[in-house]
Design a protein around this motif. Structure first.
Motif, short mmCIF file in Angstrom:
data_model
loop_
_atom_site.label_atom_id
_atom_site.label_comp_id
_atom_site.label_asym_id
_atom_site.label_seq_id
_atom_site.Cartn_x
_atom_site.Cartn_y
_atom_site.Cartn_z
N ILE A 31 0.84 -1.19 0.00
CA ILE A 31 0.00 0.00 0.00
C ILE A 31 0.88 1.25 0.00
CG2 ILE A 31 -1.82 1.28 1.20
CD1 ILE A 31 -2.69 -1.31 2.52
N GLY A 32 0.57 2.18 -0.87
CA GLY A 32 1.30 3.44 -0.94
C GLY A 32 0.36 4.61 -0.71
N ALA A 33 0.82 5.59 0.09
CA ALA A 33 0.00 6.76 0.39
C ALA A 33 0.90 7.96 0.62
CB ALA A 33 -0.88 6.51 1.62
N SER A 34 0.29 9.13 0.56
CA SER A 34 1.03 10.36 0.81
C SER A 34 0.09 11.35 1.48
CB SER A 34 1.61 10.90 -0.51
OG SER A 34 2.48 11.98 -0.26
N ALA A 35 0.06 12.59 1.02
CA ALA A 35 -0.78 13.61 1.65
C ALA A 35 -2.24 13.17 1.69
CB ALA A 35 -0.65 14.93 0.88
N GLY A 36 -2.84 13.24 2.87
CA GLY A 36 -4.22 12.81 3.02
C GLY A 36 -4.38 11.32 3.15
N GLY A 37 -3.29 10.58 3.34
CA GLY A 37 -3.36 9.12 3.33
C GLY A 37 -3.55 8.45 4.68
N LEU A 145 -3.32 5.14 -2.47
CA LEU A 145 -4.28 5.99 -1.77
C LEU A 145 -3.98 7.46 -2.05
CD1 LEU A 145 -4.21 4.13 1.69
CD2 LEU A 145 -5.73 3.72 -0.26
N SER A 146 -4.62 8.33 -1.32
CA SER A 146 -4.50 9.78 -1.47
C SER A 146 -3.04 10.24 -1.47
CB SER A 146 -5.26 10.46 -0.33
OG SER A 146 -5.08 11.85 -0.34
N GLY A 147 -2.72 11.21 -2.33
CA GLY A 147 -1.38 11.78 -2.38
C GLY A 147 -1.19 12.67 -3.58
N ALA A 148 -0.18 13.54 -3.51
CA ALA A 148 0.12 14.45 -4.60
C ALA A 148 1.11 13.83 -5.58
CB ALA A 148 0.68 15.77 -4.06
N LEU A 149 1.23 14.45 -6.76
CA LEU A 149 2.13 14.01 -7.82
C LEU A 149 1.80 12.58 -8.25
CD1 LEU A 149 5.48 15.68 -6.71
CD2 LEU A 149 3.74 16.53 -8.28
N SER A 150 2.80 11.75 -8.57
CA SER A 150 2.50 10.48 -9.24
C SER A 150 3.36 9.31 -8.79
CB SER A 150 2.65 10.66 -10.76
OG SER A 150 3.86 11.32 -11.08
N PRO A 177 -6.13 13.84 -4.73
CA PRO A 177 -6.36 12.73 -5.66
C PRO A 177 -5.29 12.53 -6.73
CG PRO A 177 -7.67 14.61 -6.33
CD PRO A 177 -6.96 15.02 -5.06
N SER A 178 -4.21 13.33 -6.74
CA SER A 178 -3.26 13.29 -7.86
C SER A 178 -2.67 11.91 -8.10
CB SER A 178 -2.14 14.32 -7.63
OG SER A 178 -2.67 15.61 -7.52
N MET A 179 -2.25 11.22 -7.04
CA MET A 179 -1.60 9.91 -7.21
C MET A 179 -2.56 8.90 -7.83
SD MET A 179 1.23 9.12 -4.25
CE MET A 179 0.08 8.25 -3.25
N VAL A 180 -3.79 8.86 -7.34
CA VAL A 180 -4.72 7.87 -7.88
C VAL A 180 -5.17 8.25 -9.29
CG1 VAL A 180 -5.47 7.04 -5.63
CG2 VAL A 180 -6.66 8.97 -6.66
#
Length: 366
Positions: A31-37, A145-150, A177-180
């Motif tokens: 599982i990968g997540a960032s901002a808002g994750g 999950l939630s996160g910026a960029l890609s 939502p940027s990552m997803v």
């Protein structure tokens, strides 16, 4: 009343089966997540059943200190801990990448590496997903999950390339939502659902037999080796792609352009990796740093010229004082111009709550 808050249930204590005993099912969940994750992570792990026949590995973009394992352990039925280099993992457990280290999987154990940052992050999501894909093939479930960029898109492509399952949090359910959205654009996603449904979905998928593992693309193997710090030479970099005219935002070395299907990515010979979006973000950060330095320089020159002009006036050198005063005004005008440019690049929040991160002058944590 008996206090059971800090006790581990017998079911939780006995879930110590070796990954080798789970050869047929999808027993690896990354599982990968960032901002808002953090909130969706809490919801997912709280919904995973005590008898989950899989090991869960989590990468969250963090700073130097992370309390994520403790946060998740409070709400999870499964035991949650920080991943340890060289440690064997077992199903029925959750492992979290520590700050400053890429988390990789190999055989039945975990590896932590202080390898080159990917997409401006370490830990990064792509290295975990690639290593899982190489080691376990179709038995992997990848989740973004939630996160910026890609970050995570290339890794999720690797999971799909070997026959694994790809799932993402629904973009309307994500704070950032940027990552997803990137994954939905470049990866053939199997499931796109809100975080409230991901826990039960993962439990269902983990109990099912895995499909056939497909051969991993050579580029996936090479990039996984770079993250593991097995390759970092110019000769190996030549195999990554075409040499571009751009330089690495991290080390200023040359960037190789990788065409990963219809997705454009970049790597330098020391291993720093970027999606095209991450290169743009890094260039924006560099431009802001240059502009702030230029503003400071013009302001200092203006102040220095004014002080020199005042000094010359006290010595009754009026002509020289006027010239220095004019120069101070020119420097002030230059500083004002740079300040207007910076003002136009500052964070702009739109009506729907999204943020223009390119213009904030700081590296995003997501």
């Amino acid at each position: 009343m008996v206090d059971t808050r800090n006790r581990i249930s017998p079911a939780r204590a006995n879930r110590t089966s070796s990954p080798r005993e789970q050869a047929r099912n999808r027993f690896i969940i990354v599982i990968g997540a960032s901002a808002g994750g953090i909130e969706p992570l809490k919801k997912i792990v709280s919904d995973l059943p005590a008898e989950l026949p899989a090991a869960v590995f989590i990468v969250l973009h963090v700073g130097q200190i992370s309390y994520l394992p403790a946060i998740l352990d409070r709400v999870a039925t499964l035991k949650t801990s920080v991943a340890e280099n060289g440690a064997f993992f077992r199903t029925g457990n959750i492992y979290v990448a520590p700050p400053g280290f890429h988390l990789l999987l190999h055989g039945d154990h975990m590896m932590l590496r202080r390898g080159p940052r990917e997409n401006l992050a370490r830990p990064a999501i792509d290295p975990l997903f690639r290593s899982a894909a190489l080691s376990y093939g179709a038995r992997v479930i990848g989740v973004l999950l939630s996160g910026a960029l890609s970050d995570g898109t290339a890794g999720l492509r690797a999971v799909k390339a070997v026959g694994g399952i790809a799932a993402v949090q629904h973009p309307k359910d994500a704070v950032v939502p940027s990552m997803v959205e990137s994954a939905l654009q470049y990866v053939e996603i199997d499931y796109c659902v809100p975080a409230t449904k991901l826990g039960s979905l993962l439990a269902k998928l983990a109990a099912e037999p895995a499909g056939e593992t497909l051969p991993a693309p050579p580029i996936v193997r090479l990039e996984a080796a770079i993250a593991a710090q097995e390759h970092s030479t110019m000769k190996e970099a030549d195999r990554l792609g075409e040499l571009s005219v751009f330089t690495c935002p991290e080390c200023n070395g040359p960037l190789w352009e990788l065409k990963d299907g219809d997705m454009l990515r970049y790597r330098c010979h020391t291993g720093h990796a970027f999606t095209a979006e991450a290169v743009l973000e890094a260039q924006a950060i560099e431009a802001d740093e240059i502009l702030w330095s230029l503003l400071r320089s013009h302001q200092q020159r203006a102040e220095f010229a004014r002080r020199m002009a005042e000094r010359e006036r006290t010595r009754h050198r009026s002509q020289l004082a006027r010239e220095l005063g004019q120069r101070a005004e020119e420097y002030d005008a230059d500083a004002a111009l740079v300040e207007r440019i910076l003002e136009s690049r500052r964070v702009r929040v739109t009506g729907n709550g999204t943020v223009d991160q390119e213009s904030n002058g700081k590296k995003p944590e997501g």
